[in-house]
Design a protein around this motif. Structure first.
Motif, mmCIF file in Angstrom:
data_model
loop_
_atom_site.group_PDB
_atom_site.id
_atom_site.type_symbol
_atom_site.label_atom_id
_atom_site.label_comp_id
_atom_site.label_asym_id
_atom_site.label_seq_id
_atom_site.Cartn_x
_atom_site.Cartn_y
_atom_site.Cartn_z
ATOM 1 N N THR A 1 -9.819 -72.688 157.551
ATOM 2 C CA THR A 1 -10.896 -72.707 156.642
ATOM 3 C C THR A 1 -11.754 -73.898 156.578
ATOM 4 O O THR A 1 -12.811 -74.286 156.374
ATOM 5 N N THR A 2 -10.583 -75.130 156.097
ATOM 6 C CA THR A 2 -11.154 -76.425 155.877
ATOM 7 C C THR A 2 -11.699 -76.875 157.102
ATOM 8 O O THR A 2 -12.913 -77.751 156.852
ATOM 9 N N ILE A 3 -11.072 -76.764 158.287
ATOM 10 C CA ILE A 3 -11.557 -77.380 159.521
ATOM 11 C C ILE A 3 -13.180 -76.790 159.616
ATOM 12 O O ILE A 3 -14.040 -77.464 160.115
ATOM 13 N N ARG A 4 -13.198 -75.664 159.803
ATOM 14 C CA ARG A 4 -14.700 -75.062 159.767
ATOM 15 C C ARG A 4 -15.747 -75.759 158.644
ATOM 16 O O ARG A 4 -16.942 -75.882 158.933
ATOM 17 N N MET B 1 -20.228 -79.215 157.807
ATOM 18 C CA MET B 1 -21.078 -80.146 157.030
ATOM 19 C C MET B 1 -21.391 -81.460 157.536
ATOM 20 O O MET B 1 -22.348 -82.016 157.721
ATOM 21 N N ALA B 2 -20.360 -81.886 158.628
ATOM 22 C CA ALA B 2 -20.529 -83.109 159.261
ATOM 23 C C ALA B 2 -20.673 -83.164 160.555
ATOM 24 O O ALA B 2 -20.499 -84.268 161.425
ATOM 25 N N ALA C 1 -19.035 -77.387 149.661
ATOM 26 C CA ALA C 1 -20.551 -76.661 150.097
ATOM 27 C C ALA C 1 -20.419 -75.267 150.473
ATOM 28 O O ALA C 1 -21.414 -74.794 150.991
ATOM 29 N N VAL C 2 -19.074 -74.657 150.530
ATOM 30 C CA VAL C 2 -19.055 -73.397 151.143
ATOM 31 C C VAL C 2 -19.534 -72.423 150.169
ATOM 32 O O VAL C 2 -20.425 -71.299 150.472
ATOM 33 N N ARG D 1 -10.572 -85.652 157.230
ATOM 34 C CA ARG D 1 -9.631 -85.221 156.207
ATOM 35 C C ARG D 1 -9.912 -85.525 154.749
ATOM 36 O O ARG D 1 -10.077 -84.786 153.809
ATOM 37 N N ARG D 2 -10.706 -86.698 154.638
ATOM 38 C CA ARG D 2 -11.114 -87.253 153.218
ATOM 39 C C ARG D 2 -12.451 -86.230 153.042
ATOM 40 O O ARG D 2 -12.889 -86.042 151.745
ATOM 41 N N LEU D 3 -13.125 -85.716 153.949
ATOM 42 C CA LEU D 3 -14.283 -84.911 153.788
ATOM 43 C C LEU D 3 -13.783 -83.399 153.404
ATOM 44 O O LEU D 3 -14.630 -82.658 152.900
#
Length: 455
Positions: A255-258, A263-264, A329-330, A320-322
């Motif tokens: 979920t975090t990777i997606r 975003m970036a 933003a989800v 990782r910091r993002l």
């Protein structure tokens, strides 16, 4: 109100006092969700220790609560205002007073931004390790107040291990010096450690003596993709069991990777279930990275990719910091949990969090300082939807309960504030709460320092 402003203005310049309600409201809260915040009577921005002392003497005499603040990047409501309080914002006390390469210390005021200090000491070949994700914004005073950590904790430890001494203005305006400038010192009770993590409830930190280290070589990072969070956690356990000392060991779930990719557009492998980042900052990190890569492969990694240079490494670290920003933003709102468990229970924590997300039909992404077991489950929800908001709060509490069941703690680095008061009592137990409340009363008998936080 008139009496308060009159007394404050006796020893404060006009620009240090903010009373415009359209402005003071912006100082009402930090970045935490589900935390009540009041309306401050006035915001004070002191520039000197004497000005802070004057504020506290006035507050004691008039029995007015004081809420100390830094950059308000906190995630537990510890900096939230209470009705009629003085908000004491320390961001203008932002001087680096001394950097000593011989003693390997820095002496700073509380409003110094973490990244500013890091760059300044770097010019002397030195290193200040604590690096929260908000390091470009958060202040040293706030870091001390919440005993914050960061990505490098697995090797270098947390803020508490770098605070050697403090100057603190007490509730009645007296100035207390704690600790030392020396490498060693055990004279008396360790009052310095008592203030670290106290969230402004015992006194106002106005100066800090911080330990520094020699600046390490630029770290190189390895990325490993895993088919499950459990296999990634198996790799973490193997890495630590074999005696490796990475400078960073982080996990991002699918979920975090997606979210980061969305975003970036960083091109992270969003088809994998977990991404493990390991780094070493030794003079020759190659052998360590190779050994860790083999352990990852043995644990079930589908791909292991070592960065070729510092630029590639920095790109992975930036991803990782993002993580927290991307998860924010989800949906329209997030609740960022901060549960730390023993490393051996990391897989159970991640799998349990996934089950909680399914149970409550919510998006919950997890990024974690895997090397020290500090997980950050991020509950994403629509705050305009009352039902979803209620489920978010229930899931948040269930995650904390899971952490305690696994032998962990409700907060590894974000603090208690308003958000976790109930859970602090559960973790400490009645005897622990009684003793801590007694300490609070000793330092703040009138209960004017950051009331309503912690207990």
């Amino acid at each position: 109100m008139d009496d308060l402003l009159s007394r404050l203005s006796e020893n404060l310049p006009p620009e240090a006092l903010i009373t415009d309600p359209d402005v003071t409201v912006s100082y009402s809260n930090d970045m935490a969700s589900f935390c009540d915040a009041g309306t401050p009577a006035v915001v004070v921005l002191p520039r000197t220790v004497e000005q802070v002392q004057h504020v506290m003497r006035t507050a004691t005499e008039l029995r007015v609560p004081v809420v100390p603040q830094g950059a308000r990047t906190g995630l537990s409501g510890a900096a939230n205002a209470s009705d009629g309080c003085i908000v004491l914002s320390l961001v203008k006390m932002d001087r680096i007073l001394e950097i000593s390469p011989v003693d390997r210390i820095a002496v700073v005021e509380p409003g110094v931004v973490n990244a500013v200090l890091s760059r300044a000491v770097g010019e002397h070949g030195l290193y200040y390790p604590p690096d929260p994700s908000s390091w470009e914004m958060c202040t040293i005073g706030g870091n001390i107040g919440t005993a914050s950590g960061g990505l490098c904790c697995v090797k270098y430890g947390v803020t508490a291990e770098y605070v050697l001494g403090l100057e603190v203005v007490l509730a009645d305006g007296r100035l207390l010096s704690t600790g030392r400038r020396t490498a060693k010192g055990v004279a008396g009770y360790d009052l310095t450690r008592l203030f670290v993590g106290s969230e402004g409830s015992l006194g106002i930190v106005v100066k800090a003596v911080l330990a520094l280290r020699p600046k390490p070589p630029r770290q190189l990072v390895l990325a490993a993709e895993f088919p499950s969070a459990a296999t990634a956690c198996d790799a973490v356990c193997a890495i630590m069991e074999r005696g490796h000392t990475p400078s960073l060991l982080e996990i991002m779930d699918r979920t975090t990777i997606r979210a980061v990719n969305e975003m970036a557009q960083m091109g992270l492998p969003d088809t994998t279930e977990a991404l493990l980042l390991a780094a070493f900052d030794t003079p020759d990190p190659g052998p360590d990275l190779a050994a860790v890569g083999e352990l990852c492969a043995a644990a079930g990694a589908t791909q292991v990719v070592p960065a070729e240079d510092a630029a590639e490494s920095e790109l992975l670290l930036q991803a990782r910091r993002l993580s927290l920003t991307a998860l924010e933003a989800v949906k329209t709102a997030t609740m960022i949990d901060d549960v730390c468990v023993p490393r051996s229970q990391l897989a159970a924590m991640l799998d349990g969090t996934a089950a909680i997300a399914e149970k409550y039909d919510l998006t919950i992404g997890v990024c974690a300082h895997a090397g020290d077991g500090n997980t950050h489950p991020v509950v994403c929800f629509d705050h305009h939807d009352p039902g979803e908001s209620a489920r978010a709060r229930e899931s948040f509490d269930e995650i904390m309960a899971l952490g305690l069941e696994l032998g962990g703690t409700i907060t590894g680095e974000h603090g208690v504030g308003v958000l976790k008061k109930e859970w602090l009592a559960r973790e400490l137990g009645p005897v622990g709460v009684e003793l801590q409340q007694g300490i609070k009363k000793t330092f703040d008998p009138l209960g004017i320092l950051n009331p309503g936080k912690l207990f």
